[in-house]
Design a protein around this motif. Structure first.
Motif, mmCIF file in Angstrom:
data_model
loop_
_atom_site.group_PDB
_atom_site.id
_atom_site.type_symbol
_atom_site.label_atom_id
_atom_site.label_comp_id
_atom_site.label_asym_id
_atom_site.label_seq_id
_atom_site.Cartn_x
_atom_site.Cartn_y
_atom_site.Cartn_z
ATOM 1 N N LEU A 46 0.827 -1.203 0.000
ATOM 2 C CA LEU A 46 0.000 0.000 0.000
ATOM 3 C C LEU A 46 0.864 1.257 0.000
ATOM 4 C CD1 LEU A 46 -2.516 -1.020 2.821
ATOM 5 C CD2 LEU A 46 -2.865 -1.273 0.350
ATOM 6 N N ALA A 47 0.298 2.327 -0.558
ATOM 7 C CA ALA A 47 0.943 3.638 -0.514
ATOM 8 C C ALA A 47 0.751 4.259 0.862
ATOM 9 C CB ALA A 47 0.352 4.553 -1.580
ATOM 10 N N HIS A 48 1.837 4.729 1.456
ATOM 11 C CA HIS A 48 1.738 5.431 2.734
ATOM 12 C C HIS A 48 1.009 6.761 2.546
ATOM 13 C CE1 HIS A 48 4.051 6.479 6.703
ATOM 14 N NE2 HIS A 48 2.759 6.606 6.824
ATOM 15 N N VAL A 49 1.314 7.453 1.437
ATOM 16 C CA VAL A 49 0.612 8.669 1.039
ATOM 17 C C VAL A 49 0.322 8.558 -0.455
ATOM 18 C CG1 VAL A 49 0.777 11.172 0.735
ATOM 19 C CG2 VAL A 49 1.677 10.110 2.817
ATOM 20 N N SER A 50 -0.905 8.832 -0.854
ATOM 21 C CA SER A 50 -1.277 8.757 -2.270
ATOM 22 C C SER A 50 -0.596 9.858 -3.068
ATOM 23 C CB SER A 50 -2.793 8.879 -2.423
ATOM 24 O OG SER A 50 -3.140 9.103 -3.779
ATOM 25 N N ASN A 51 -0.022 9.482 -4.211
ATOM 26 C CA ASN A 51 0.635 10.486 -5.054
ATOM 27 C C ASN A 51 -0.366 11.336 -5.824
ATOM 28 O OD1 ASN A 51 0.046 8.230 -6.923
ATOM 29 N ND2 ASN A 51 1.257 9.405 -8.391
ATOM 30 N N VAL A 52 -1.626 10.947 -5.837
ATOM 31 C CA VAL A 52 -2.662 11.701 -6.553
ATOM 32 C C VAL A 52 -3.545 12.482 -5.589
ATOM 33 C CG1 VAL A 52 -4.654 11.547 -8.092
ATOM 34 C CG2 VAL A 52 -2.686 10.025 -8.438
ATOM 35 N N LEU A 53 -3.964 11.858 -4.514
ATOM 36 C CA LEU A 53 -4.954 12.444 -3.614
ATOM 37 C C LEU A 53 -4.348 13.029 -2.349
ATOM 38 C CD1 LEU A 53 -7.656 9.629 -3.904
ATOM 39 C CD2 LEU A 53 -7.464 11.733 -5.246
ATOM 40 N N GLY A 54 -3.109 12.660 -2.041
ATOM 41 C CA GLY A 54 -2.493 13.141 -0.809
ATOM 42 C C GLY A 54 -3.048 12.492 0.443
ATOM 43 N N SER A 55 -3.899 11.492 0.311
ATOM 44 C CA SER A 55 -4.486 10.844 1.479
ATOM 45 C C SER A 55 -3.430 10.026 2.210
ATOM 46 C CB SER A 55 -5.670 9.963 1.066
ATOM 47 O OG SER A 55 -5.332 9.134 -0.026
ATOM 48 N N VAL A 56 -3.482 10.055 3.534
ATOM 49 C CA VAL A 56 -2.470 9.429 4.383
ATOM 50 C C VAL A 56 -3.041 8.155 4.991
ATOM 51 C CG1 VAL A 56 -0.955 9.741 6.372
ATOM 52 C CG2 VAL A 56 -1.495 11.699 4.902
ATOM 53 N N LEU A 57 -2.325 7.075 4.794
ATOM 54 C CA LEU A 57 -2.733 5.771 5.322
ATOM 55 C C LEU A 57 -2.453 5.691 6.820
ATOM 56 C CD1 LEU A 57 -3.499 2.711 4.738
ATOM 57 C CD2 LEU A 57 -1.023 2.342 4.483
ATOM 58 N N ASP A 58 -3.362 5.076 7.554
ATOM 59 C CA ASP A 58 -3.070 4.680 8.931
ATOM 60 C C ASP A 58 -2.197 3.431 8.829
ATOM 61 O OD1 ASP A 58 -2.966 3.773 11.531
ATOM 62 O OD2 ASP A 58 -5.115 4.018 11.915
ATOM 63 N N GLY A 61 -0.203 17.777 1.295
ATOM 64 C CA GLY A 61 0.434 18.675 0.350
ATOM 65 C C GLY A 61 0.185 18.379 -1.110
ATOM 66 N N ILE A 62 -0.859 17.636 -1.429
ATOM 67 C CA ILE A 62 -1.173 17.272 -2.810
ATOM 68 C C ILE A 62 -2.658 17.550 -3.057
ATOM 69 C CG2 ILE A 62 -1.326 15.381 -4.484
ATOM 70 C CD1 ILE A 62 1.004 14.039 -2.957
ATOM 71 N N VAL A 63 -2.955 18.252 -4.148
ATOM 72 C CA VAL A 63 -4.342 18.577 -4.493
ATOM 73 C C VAL A 63 -4.569 18.232 -5.955
ATOM 74 C CG1 VAL A 63 -6.090 20.393 -4.679
ATOM 75 C CG2 VAL A 63 -4.407 20.445 -2.799
ATOM 76 N N SER A 64 -5.533 17.343 -6.216
ATOM 77 C CA SER A 64 -5.913 16.999 -7.587
ATOM 78 C C SER A 64 -7.306 17.523 -7.872
ATOM 79 C CB SER A 64 -5.878 15.475 -7.795
ATOM 80 O OG SER A 64 -4.551 15.023 -7.950
ATOM 81 N N PHE A 65 -7.489 18.064 -9.087
ATOM 82 C CA PHE A 65 -8.782 18.658 -9.427
ATOM 83 C C PHE A 65 -8.994 18.592 -10.934
ATOM 84 C CE2 PHE A 65 -5.626 22.018 -9.569
ATOM 85 C CZ PHE A 65 -5.948 22.782 -10.677
ATOM 86 N N ALA A 66 -10.216 18.891 -11.346
ATOM 87 C CA ALA A 66 -10.569 18.986 -12.761
ATOM 88 C C ALA A 66 -11.300 20.295 -12.986
ATOM 89 C CB ALA A 66 -11.447 17.809 -13.174
ATOM 90 N N LEU A 67 -11.000 20.959 -14.086
ATOM 91 C CA LEU A 67 -11.646 22.211 -14.473
ATOM 92 C C LEU A 67 -12.619 21.894 -15.598
ATOM 93 C CD1 LEU A 67 -11.704 25.300 -14.062
ATOM 94 C CD2 LEU A 67 -9.870 25.476 -15.765
#
Length: 405
Positions: free
Chosen positions: A170-182, A332-338
């Motif tokens: 598993l990713a400790h921190v998502s490279n797309v969403l910035g979500s942090v794993l417990d 520190g990561i923000v993904s979005f769509a315009l």
């Protein structure tokens, strides 16, 4: 002025200037961090006046370079809370680290019908090596779902676990969403059925305090270039008892005790996994990068980047034409769509405004499918980022909306 605006001096980073001398608003740190001058200088010295090979030379400069190389290993061990530098293997990057584990541990521990659990948000580097292993061994891949806000669903992980589960990656921190794993809870769950757990720490290592004992994982990987160091070097950490029972990943010089045509014996870890001339100068530069980052303190780093991410999300939320992805609190990561604008078009216009973002699937195509989009725009912060970068990004977005309006 806010803490987010004063963490470090942009002048420390020679890359944060455009070709015409204007500020460059670099918001692609999740892909690769800019390098502070101290890292550039360390690599220059290592490549120049100090250069010699390591481990083999009996002359003075080689001995000094060997000391520097192994000092870098000890510095990494201290930085991540390893019990010993013998648990630190230098590799070319996190991708090679994961492939090493798949080949050297997976091929001897995973067989027909065994299960490997990944999550929906994994980087391709934490998917493809396990698929290749599954194809060779007859193992099965299972996918852990996400929560509604883009976190790895640990309840879903628990439901997937069984005695057939051999590895959770598993990713400790998502490279797309910035979500942090417990991560500690994920390790507890994996170990409850006797499985090992590997954590992809590429996005965590530059912005979080790491302690291998506290995480209680079995393997941890990260890349140097995301940690303000050079490309071409990364780290595999694994518990010493696990490394001791893993066969070599590659054969060649430096990883042997004795070579004879009737049989070869191998060096103990970590040398067993470092065949050939190592990444000498890169290791020394990584040491300098860790010293630079560690001086700020991991808690300040995380708070700084999380505050900028929260500020950017608040600014984007004011625009009705923006869809935000991931949790409200991110690393520190923000993904979005315009709406009505492809991320690549937005990225091109932002480049004209001296703003660098990442546009695409971010090596996470299964996550894009889950989100229902072909690509996203990703802004990612570093310790050199500040509110001026957010302002420049928002100006570029407004210009893009006028062009496509």
């Amino acid at each position: 002025m806010s803490e987010a605006a004063t963490l470090t001096r942009k002048a420390d980073f020679p890359g944060l200037v455009t070709e015409v001398g204007k500020p460059w608003h670099y918001l692609d740190t999740a892909a690769s961090a800019q390098k502070p001058q101290v890292v550039v200088d360390a690599m220059s010295r290592a490549l120049g006046r100090d250069y010699a090979t390591v481990h083999r030379g009996v002359y003075g400069r080689s001995a000094r370079m060997t000391l520097g190389y192994e000092a870098a290993r000890r510095r990494v061990a201290d930085f991540i809370g390893a019990r010993s530098e013998n648990e630190v293997v230098f590799v070319r990057g996190a991708t090679e680290a994961i492939n090493l584990v798949a080949a050297a541990w997976g091929m001897t521990r995973i067989g027909q019908g065994d299960r490997i659990i990944l999550s929906t948000l994994e980087h391709h580097s934490n998917i493809v090596p396990w698929q290749m292993l599954a194809e060779r061994t007859g193992a099965e891949i299972e996918v852990c779902p996400l929560t509604a806000d883009g976190q790895i669903d640990l309840g879903g992980l628990e439901a997937l676990l069984s005695p057939r589960t051999k590895l959770v990656a598993l990713a400790h921190v998502s490279n797309v969403l910035g979500s942090v794993l417990d991560a500690r809870r994920a390790a507890e769950l994996a170990h409850s059925v006797g499985a090992k757990i590997l954590l992809d720490g590429c996005q965590a290592a530059p912005r979080m305090k790491l302690d291998m004992a506290a995480l209680d994982c079995d393997f941890y990987v990260f890349s140097g270039h995301k940690l303000y160091g050079p490309t071409g070097i990364g780290v595999l950490w694994a518990r010493e008892d696990i490394l001791a029972h893993m066969p070599p990943y590659q054969g060649g010089g430096a990883m042997i005790e004795k070579v004879a045509f009737d049989g070869t014996t191998y060096a103990p870890p970590p040398q067993r996994f470092e065949a050939g001339t190592p990444m000498i100068t890169e290791a020394i530069a990584l040491h300098a990068a860790i010293d630079y980052v560690d001086a700020f303190g991991p808690d300040r780093l995380f708070a700084h980047e999380a505050a900028l991410a929260a500020q950017l999300r608040a600014e984007l939320r004011k625009l009705n034409a923006v869809t935000l992805f991931g949790p409200e609190e991110s690393a520190g990561i923000v993904s979005f769509a315009l709406d009505g604008v492809h991320p690549h078009d937005l990225g091109t216009i932002l480049d004209e405004e001296h703003v660098a973002i990442r546009a695409g699937h971010h090596c996470a195509q299964p996550l894009m499918e889950h989100l229902g989009v072909p690509a996203t725009t990703r802004a990612s912060f570093g310790l050199y980022s500040d509110e001026d970068d957010i302002a420049a990004l928002m100006r570029g977005i407004e210009r893009t909306r006028r062009i496509f309006g």
